[in-house]
Design a protein around this motif. Sequence first.
Motif, PDB file in Angstrom:
ATOM      1  N   ARG A 209      46.096  -6.602  36.019  1.00  0.00           N
ATOM      2  CA  ARG A 209      45.159  -7.693  35.728  1.00  0.00           C
ATOM      3  C   ARG A 209      43.931  -7.166  34.987  1.00  0.00           C
ATOM      4  O   ARG A 209      43.397  -7.824  34.104  1.00  0.00           O
ATOM      5  N   ASN A 210      43.486  -5.979  35.345  1.00  0.00           N
ATOM      6  CA  ASN A 210      42.269  -5.413  34.763  1.00  0.00           C
ATOM      7  C   ASN A 210      42.467  -4.942  33.324  1.00  0.00           C
ATOM      8  O   ASN A 210      41.493  -4.657  32.623  1.00  0.00           O
ATOM      9  N   ARG A 211      43.714  -4.831  32.874  1.00  0.00           N
ATOM     10  CA  ARG A 211      43.989  -4.379  31.504  1.00  0.00           C
ATOM     11  C   ARG A 211      44.334  -5.540  30.568  1.00  0.00           C
ATOM     12  O   ARG A 211      44.696  -5.307  29.403  1.00  0.00           O
ATOM     13  N   ARG A 212      44.211  -6.775  31.023  1.00  0.00           N
ATOM     14  CA  ARG A 212      44.575  -7.898  30.158  1.00  0.00           C
ATOM     15  C   ARG A 212      43.810  -7.907  28.844  1.00  0.00           C
ATOM     16  O   ARG A 212      44.346  -8.274  27.797  1.00  0.00           O
ATOM     17  N   TRP A 213      42.552  -7.531  28.886  1.00  0.00           N
ATOM     18  CA  TRP A 213      41.722  -7.545  27.669  1.00  0.00           C
ATOM     19  C   TRP A 213      42.306  -6.666  26.569  1.00  0.00           C
ATOM     20  O   TRP A 213      42.112  -6.931  25.368  1.00  0.00           O
ATOM     21  N   ASP A 214      43.053  -5.631  26.945  1.00  0.00           N
ATOM     22  CA  ASP A 214      43.586  -4.698  25.962  1.00  0.00           C
ATOM     23  C   ASP A 214      44.822  -5.252  25.252  1.00  0.00           C
ATOM     24  O   ASP A 214      45.358  -4.612  24.348  1.00  0.00           O
ATOM     25  N   LEU A 215      45.270  -6.448  25.655  1.00  0.00           N
ATOM     26  CA  LEU A 215      46.405  -7.087  24.991  1.00  0.00           C
ATOM     27  C   LEU A 215      45.973  -7.864  23.745  1.00  0.00           C
ATOM     28  O   LEU A 215      46.816  -8.390  23.016  1.00  0.00           O
ATOM     29  N   TYR A 216      44.658  -7.977  23.515  1.00  0.00           N
ATOM     30  CA  TYR A 216      44.136  -8.676  22.340  1.00  0.00           C
ATOM     31  C   TYR A 216      44.097  -7.745  21.121  1.00  0.00           C
ATOM     32  O   TYR A 216      44.043  -6.521  21.263  1.00  0.00           O
ATOM     33  N   VAL A 217      44.076  -8.349  19.935  1.00  0.00           N
ATOM     34  CA  VAL A 217      43.887  -7.566  18.711  1.00  0.00           C
ATOM     35  C   VAL A 217      42.498  -6.939  18.747  1.00  0.00           C
ATOM     36  O   VAL A 217      41.579  -7.439  19.401  1.00  0.00           O
ATOM     37  N   ASP A 218      42.339  -5.837  18.052  1.00  0.00           N
ATOM     38  CA  ASP A 218      41.064  -5.132  18.056  1.00  0.00           C
ATOM     39  C   ASP A 218      40.007  -5.881  17.244  1.00  0.00           C
ATOM     40  O   ASP A 218      40.319  -6.677  16.349  1.00  0.00           O
ATOM     41  N   GLY A 219      38.754  -5.604  17.566  1.00  0.00           N
ATOM     42  CA  GLY A 219      37.647  -6.119  16.779  1.00  0.00           C
ATOM     43  C   GLY A 219      37.132  -7.460  17.244  1.00  0.00           C
ATOM     44  O   GLY A 219      37.348  -7.890  18.379  1.00  0.00           O
ATOM     45  N   GLY A 220      36.472  -8.165  16.323  1.00  0.00           N
ATOM     46  CA  GLY A 220      35.790  -9.412  16.677  1.00  0.00           C
ATOM     47  C   GLY A 220      36.552 -10.662  16.337  1.00  0.00           C
ATOM     48  O   GLY A 220      36.024 -11.769  16.486  1.00  0.00           O
ATOM     49  N   GLU A 221      37.802 -10.537  15.879  1.00  0.00           N
ATOM     50  CA  GLU A 221      38.549 -11.703  15.416  1.00  0.00           C
ATOM     51  C   GLU A 221      39.074 -12.568  16.546  1.00  0.00           C
ATOM     52  O   GLU A 221      39.164 -13.794  16.422  1.00  0.00           O
ATOM     53  N   CYS A 222      39.455 -11.985  17.664  1.00  0.00           N
ATOM     54  CA  CYS A 222      40.150 -12.729  18.713  1.00  0.00           C
ATOM     55  C   CYS A 222      39.198 -13.676  19.440  1.00  0.00           C
ATOM     56  O   CYS A 222      37.980 -13.521  19.427  1.00  0.00           O
ATOM     57  N   THR A 223      39.796 -14.696  20.076  1.00  0.00           N
ATOM     58  CA  THR A 223      39.040 -15.624  20.910  1.00  0.00           C
ATOM     59  C   THR A 223      39.746 -15.769  22.246  1.00  0.00           C
ATOM     60  O   THR A 223      40.974 -15.665  22.339  1.00  0.00           O
ATOM     61  N   SER A 224      38.943 -16.043  23.284  1.00  0.00           N
ATOM     62  CA  SER A 224      39.488 -16.307  24.616  1.00  0.00           C
ATOM     63  C   SER A 224      38.578 -17.313  25.299  1.00  0.00           C
ATOM     64  O   SER A 224      37.386 -17.412  24.984  1.00  0.00           O
ATOM     65  N   GLY A 225      39.141 -18.087  26.227  1.00  0.00           N
ATOM     66  CA  GLY A 225      38.323 -19.078  26.915  1.00  0.00           C
ATOM     67  C   GLY A 225      39.116 -19.824  27.955  1.00  0.00           C
ATOM     68  O   GLY A 225      40.338 -19.682  28.058  1.00  0.00           O
ATOM     69  N   ALA A 226      38.396 -20.645  28.755  1.00  0.00           N
ATOM     70  CA  ALA A 226      39.048 -21.319  29.874  1.00  0.00           C
ATOM     71  C   ALA A 226      38.233 -22.509  30.349  1.00  0.00           C
ATOM     72  O   ALA A 226      37.012 -22.579  30.155  1.00  0.00           O
ATOM     73  N   ALA A 227      38.946 -23.449  31.007  1.00  0.00           N
ATOM     74  CA  ALA A 227      38.366 -24.494  31.858  1.00  0.00           C
ATOM     75  C   ALA A 227      37.350 -25.374  31.154  1.00  0.00           C
ATOM     76  O   ALA A 227      36.369 -25.809  31.744  1.00  0.00           O
ATOM     77  N   GLY A 228      37.559 -25.661  29.871  1.00  0.00           N
ATOM     78  CA  GLY A 228      36.656 -26.538  29.157  1.00  0.00           C
ATOM     79  C   GLY A 228      35.416 -25.866  28.616  1.00  0.00           C
ATOM     80  O   GLY A 228      34.595 -26.503  27.943  1.00  0.00           O
ATOM     81  N   LEU A 229      35.229 -24.572  28.876  1.00  0.00           N
ATOM     82  CA  LEU A 229      34.077 -23.840  28.360  1.00  0.00           C
ATOM     83  C   LEU A 229      34.306 -23.447  26.904  1.00  0.00           C
ATOM     84  O   LEU A 229      35.446 -23.389  26.437  1.00  0.00           O
TER      85      LEU A 229
END
Length: 337
Positions: A209-229
């Motif tokens: 669970r703690n390594r999920r962030w490393d599944l994203y592409v590198d740099g500032g291009e990716c986006t993540s979010g949840a629950a209407g935020l």
Amino acid sequence: MSQDVISQAHDDQRAQNIACIRQYVDARTPEQRGRRWELYVDDCTSGAVAGVPLKGKEIARKCTEWNLVYFPNYVFNDNIIFQSTDPDYYCVMSKGTGGINFPAYGGERQYDNVYFHLIRMQGGRMKEYFEYSNLLGMYVALGLEIPHLDGPPGWPEHTPEEVAYDPYPKPQYSDPAHPDVIPAGDEALRAKNIACIRQYVDARTYDERNRRWDLYVDGGECTSGAAGLPVCMGKDKARQCTEWNMVYFPDYVFNNNVIFQTQDPNLFMVMSDGTGGIYYPAYGERKTYENRYFHTFRMRDGKIVHYYEYSNAKLLFDVLGVKMNAIQVPAGWPGEV
């Protein structure tokens, strides 16, 4: 090859089922909307967020008639049909828009929300249908107060660009004239993307669970979010969000994960039943929190580019004991709301 990759073995069955689903979600006129109930089998079940599944085609007819009165001119736009490996099992993602006219709130108001239509088919007709959305959107449309939620510190601050960003998926169809046909030939790319998605949703141990962030592409291009935020942009913020979740959603996991896909080999949805601890210090000790989640993934070569997690955020208020006024639903709905 991944067992989650759709085969070409049931093309005719899929085409028949999707034609029916399209009649339902693409309905525009009052006449088209008023005939939705005819798309069900006789022993069907149907229902919507905050309610319970209702049995029978006659009940589906009454629900259809009720919706025509209290959700006038309500339509679903930008419909994306996500398919599972089961040719009778689908999830449609929609932008709902139109009027909501609940008399207790003083006449018709504009109501917009994102919907997930979970549909199980039988012989080209709808056997089971349930409609999920974030109920907080209805509170906003009706002018009902949403109490302040005292969340823990540490979630990244949002920039104006993040607030303005629309996380709704934008499919990149290879055959736009036939967007619901999943072609052969891209199975290797799908399998590579699905392997990464499985690492994300099937994570169980603390380290996974703690390594999920490393599944994203590198740099500032990716986006993540949840629950209407609003979304968070960049891999650094994805890491911050992961670390925050590890503290305040201890041992939280996603179960019964079903992967849905489209003609676009880089666009996926996963439906999950989430369960585990929630610990917001302002509300006392750790509590058990359960919700149903719809995760959308835009992938690139086995890495996550865009991720958003949809759920009914009202359940978060409920489990924390934050009181919200009940919505005064008009009479005539044939089930419990």
